[in-house]
Design a protein around this motif. Structure first.
Motif, PDB file in Angstrom:
ATOM      1  N   ALA A   1      38.122 -27.079  -0.721  1.00  9.87           N
ATOM      2  CA  ALA A   1      37.069 -26.558  -1.597  1.00  9.87           C
ATOM      3  C   ALA A   1      35.794 -27.378  -1.507  1.00  9.87           C
ATOM      4  O   ALA A   1      34.695 -26.845  -1.693  1.00  9.87           O
ATOM      5  N   ALA A   2      35.907 -28.688  -1.216  1.00 10.01           N
ATOM      6  CA  ALA A   2      34.732 -29.569  -1.227  1.00 10.01           C
ATOM      7  C   ALA A   2      33.767 -29.267  -0.088  1.00 10.01           C
ATOM      8  O   ALA A   2      32.538 -29.332  -0.273  1.00 10.01           O
ATOM      9  N   VAL A   3      34.270 -28.936   1.085  1.00  8.37           N
ATOM     10  CA  VAL A   3      33.378 -28.656   2.223  1.00  8.37           C
ATOM     11  C   VAL A   3      32.504 -27.430   1.958  1.00  8.37           C
ATOM     12  O   VAL A   3      31.274 -27.497   2.087  1.00  8.37           O
ATOM     13  N   PRO A   4      33.084 -26.268   1.578  1.00 12.61           N
ATOM     14  CA  PRO A   4      32.206 -25.139   1.250  1.00 12.61           C
ATOM     15  C   PRO A   4      31.316 -25.407   0.040  1.00 12.61           C
ATOM     16  O   PRO A   4      30.210 -24.875  -0.046  1.00 12.61           O
ATOM     17  N   LEU A   5      31.791 -26.238  -0.895  1.00 14.31           N
ATOM     18  CA  LEU A   5      30.967 -26.586  -2.054  1.00 14.31           C
ATOM     19  C   LEU A   5      29.700 -27.311  -1.622  1.00 14.31           C
ATOM     20  O   LEU A   5      28.592 -26.966  -2.077  1.00 14.31           O
TER      21      LEU A   5
END
Length: 738
Positions: A597-601
């Motif tokens: 989730a952190a990369v697309p965030l």
């Protein structure tokens, strides 16, 4: 009893059936072939410059990528990262009340969820983004959905399901803290109102002065009511049977619309935009307060068959017609940022404009509002959440193809505002010829005559362009000189497509408002309390109805004014959702998988904050809201009236609306920053605490249901279901299939 997950030594769910280590040689060969086909398609799209390029390369690149993403990445997230466990009862089973919490067949729920999330974005955004060329949009739609959009939908649905179907804002408040939670609740609710207004605006523009469309859309309501009663009371569980009846009735409604448009009833159904605003507000209220099984679920399920049917038909038509892309891979407008459809450079505005086709914050509202309350088994979030988003992305790809295969002079004549084209075929031809297209006034007139429309010039908003593209592809594939029929069929299809997101979104808004007020008034937060339902629904529809009316009466055109705000706000909402998922993964001790989730965030924050900054602070009137307001203010003070405004009153309206948009854009961005900063604090605490913190996840309760995980039951699942039903029949266990 679980039919889809095995056990590991620690008692948690282990790898699912069909995992990589269990793949047969045949499966390996098939997936290598799919990967090779996708790689070849992407290579052709990336390297072709000046050559004739078939639209089929886009189609194959997307389909192969979707298949690989669903088969491998979605499975990895569902079972390895989230560790879905079918032994746990879902809220639909534990809290079943037949109103909001209702165990729903996965096929019906897939249709309902897809219908609810698939609004204006995948139809309109890619059409507008075609100004940049076919390659940027194709890359973002496909890559964005696999690694961002579908991931958000799946994970938010899972975590909401583990928390009794709580809304996005409520989960942020409970998991990130009061300050970030309050900011999120305000941001989510306000952004949702803007999104619903824009979705409804596209419907209004498509149905205004169209008795055919109004008749067909109106009949879907009693058809859905009949299907709801049929499945609930008359023939429970007969999903395919009810579907067959509903589809036949829907087709009759579509054909009937063509019959009545020249009758007296057709005159009565020729509604203005203002009357359609009132009709949508009333419908949104009624749909929000009725039980989900009676109207919302069957109507969305019914419309899904038309949506998916048209898109599948479009894919087959592409295979038959094999149209050639008329657009360039990357246009000069992408490099210069001076396009007539919308101003701004490729980064960040192509990502903002496409919106729902790749990543949509609105989906997080559905994934945390209605759908988690109806999921039968945890493993089904892969099909419903990830699979539903892939289907929407395919809609976006289809829309992009339709916009890129028509004459590009016609494309720019249709999508450029009247102030630029002049509003006539002669002036529009001169306008597009200035960009190097050889489109003539006769060509534009012929295009209008082919679809039996008075004019196609400056039919902005994307929907008419998509309808022209679909009508040309269908006519080439099937012949018969039916381009006018296909055009009006597509217009009606788009309206039906979008309207289903409005009713589901209104219901989610009601949930959010009740959750929020329930923090201080416990009774109001009870979703089963009828007075609270009615009051909250009325407030929500009046709010988005007011914004819709502003858009309908805006001199610059509601789409031109509201769609950029919609696009950025929608992506900011996605940032809140992905922030929540990142926090929850870390709080649950899954730091090693937080990158999911952190990369697309991080990407979403970079894009949306850049776009927000430009829309607020740019000194170019075509980009910056405040610069646009100042331009009209200066002209008004000088006694001038700038087109398309026709009098000083409309000049004032443009100034007010542009200023309001700038304030809202600033406000939304600030609220998201507050949420992210508070989330970083929680993440730091979780890491210092050894990788986990307490959460509000509900304790596990054993499930008594046995259901398949995917669209089609596997042999193993069929055996498990049969065994379970045998035991139930023998009286040795409790429960049954949902």
């Amino acid at each position: 009893m679980s039919t889809t997950v095995t056990q590991d030594d620690t008692g948690g769910p282990a790898r699912p059936p069909g995992s990589l280590r269990g793949m047969s040689v045949r499966s390996v060969i098939v997936w290598v072939a799919v990967a090779a086909a996708g790689a070849v398609s992407w290579t052709v799209l990336a390297l072709s410059r000046g050559e004739t390029v078939s639209a089929l390369w886009i189609l194959f690149a997307a389909l192969c990528s979707y298949a690989i993403g669903y088969r491998f990445y979605a499975r990895y997230i569902t079972y390895t990262v989230l560790r879905a466990d079918d032994r746990r009862a879902t809220p639909a089973e534990r809290l079943h009340n037949g109103i909001d919490f209702d165990v729903t067949d996965r096929r019906v729920l897939f249709g309902h969820h897809f219908a609810a999330i698939a609004g204006a974005g995948p139809l309109v955004g890619p059409v507008l983004a075609a100004q940049m060329g076919y390659l940027p949009g194709t890359i973002w739609i496909v890559v964005g959905v696999i690694f961002a959009g579908a991931v958000q939908d799946l994970t938010v649905m899972f975590f909401s399901m583990r928390r009794n179907g709580k809304s996005l804002g409520q989960m942020v408040r409970e998991e990130i803290g009061i300050v970030g939670g309050i900011a999120a609740l305000i941001a989510v609710f306000a952004i949702m109102i803007i999104i619903l207004a824009v979705l409804a605006l596209i419907v209004v523009n498509a149905l205004a002065e169209s008795p055919w469309g109004v008749f067909s859309i109106a009949l879907t309501i009693p058809i859905a009511l009949f299907m709801g009663i049929y499945l609930r009371r008359l023939r429970p569980g007969r999903v395919l049977e009810a579907t067959g009846i509903g589809v036949v009735l829907l087709l009759l409604a579509i054909v009937g619309g063509g019959w009545i448009q020249d009758t007296g009833l057709g005159d009565a159904l020729t509604l203005s935009k203002e009357w359609l605003v009132l009709a949508l507000v009333v419908y949104g209220f009624v749909a929000s307060v009725l039980p989900v099984w009676l109207l919302l679920t069957p109507r969305d399920y019914l419309s899904t068959f038309m949506k998916i049917g048209v898109i599948v038909l479009l894919a087959l038509s592409l295979l038959i017609a094999r149209p050639v892309l008329q657009a360039e891979a990357i246009t000069d407008f992408a490099r210069e940022g001076t396009g007539p459809v919308f101003a701004g450079s490729l980064f960040p505005f192509v990502f903002i404009t496409i919106a729902c086709g790749a990543l949509s914050g609105f989906h997080a509202l559905i994934s945390s509002g209605t759908t988690p309350k109806m999921v039968a088994k945890e493993s089904q979030v892969r099909l419903i959440g990830y699979g539903g988003m892939l289907m929407e992305s395919f809609v976006a790809i289809s829309a992009l193809i339709a916009a890129c295969v028509i004459d590009q002079g016609l494309y720019f004549a249709m999508n450029s505002p009247a102030g630029a084209t002049g509003g006539t075929v002669e002036s529009a031809a001169t306008f597009v010829q200035g960009f190097g297209f050889d489109t003539t006034a006769q060509d534009l007139a012929a295009a209008s005559a082919a679809v039996q429309e008075p004019s196609l010039v400056s039919r902005t908003g994307g929907a008419p362009t998509l309808a022209v593209g679909i009508s040309e592809i269908f006519s080439d594939a099937f012949g018969g000189g039916l381009q006018a029929f296909w055009y009006h069929f597509a217009i009606m299809f788009e309206a039906l497509f979008i309207l289903t997101a409005v009713d589901a979104g209104t219901r989610v808004g009601r949930f959010m408002l009740q959750d929020t007020i329930g923090n201080v008034w416990k009774k109001f937060g009870d979703l089963s309390w009828r007075p609270g339902n009615i009051i909250a629904s009325a407030v929500v529809v009046l709010l988005w109805g007011s914004v819709l009316y502003i858009g309908v009466t805006d001199p610059l055109g509601g789409v031109n004014q509201l769609f950029p705000l919609f696009g950025i706000a929608n992506q900011l909402l996605a940032a809140i959702a992905l922030t929540l998922v990142t926090v929850l993964l870390i709080k649950h001790g899954k730091l090693r998988w937080a990158w999911v989730a952190a990369v697309p965030l991080v990407w979403d924050l970079v894009v949306t904050m850049t776009a927000s900054w430009q829309k607020v602070f740019s000194d170019i009137p075509a980009i910056g809201y405040f610069a646009q307001a100042q331009r009209y203010r200066d002209a008004r003070d000088a006694g001038e009236v700038l087109a398309p405004a026709q009098d000083p009153g409309q000049m004032d309206q443009v100034i007010f609306n542009s200023t309001l948009n700038g304030i809202l854009q600033s406000f939304f961005a600030l609220l998201v920053v507050v949420v992210v900063v508070n989330a970083v604090v929680v993440i730091a605490k979780a890491i210092r605490a050894g990788g986990s913190l307490p959460t509000t996840e509900e304790p596990a309760v054993p499930s008594k249901l046995v259901e398949p995980a995917g669209l089609f039951a596997t042999a193993e699942e069929k055996r498990a279901i049969a065994e379970h039903e045998r035991l139930v029949g023998a009286g040795t266990t409790e429960g049954g299939r949902g």
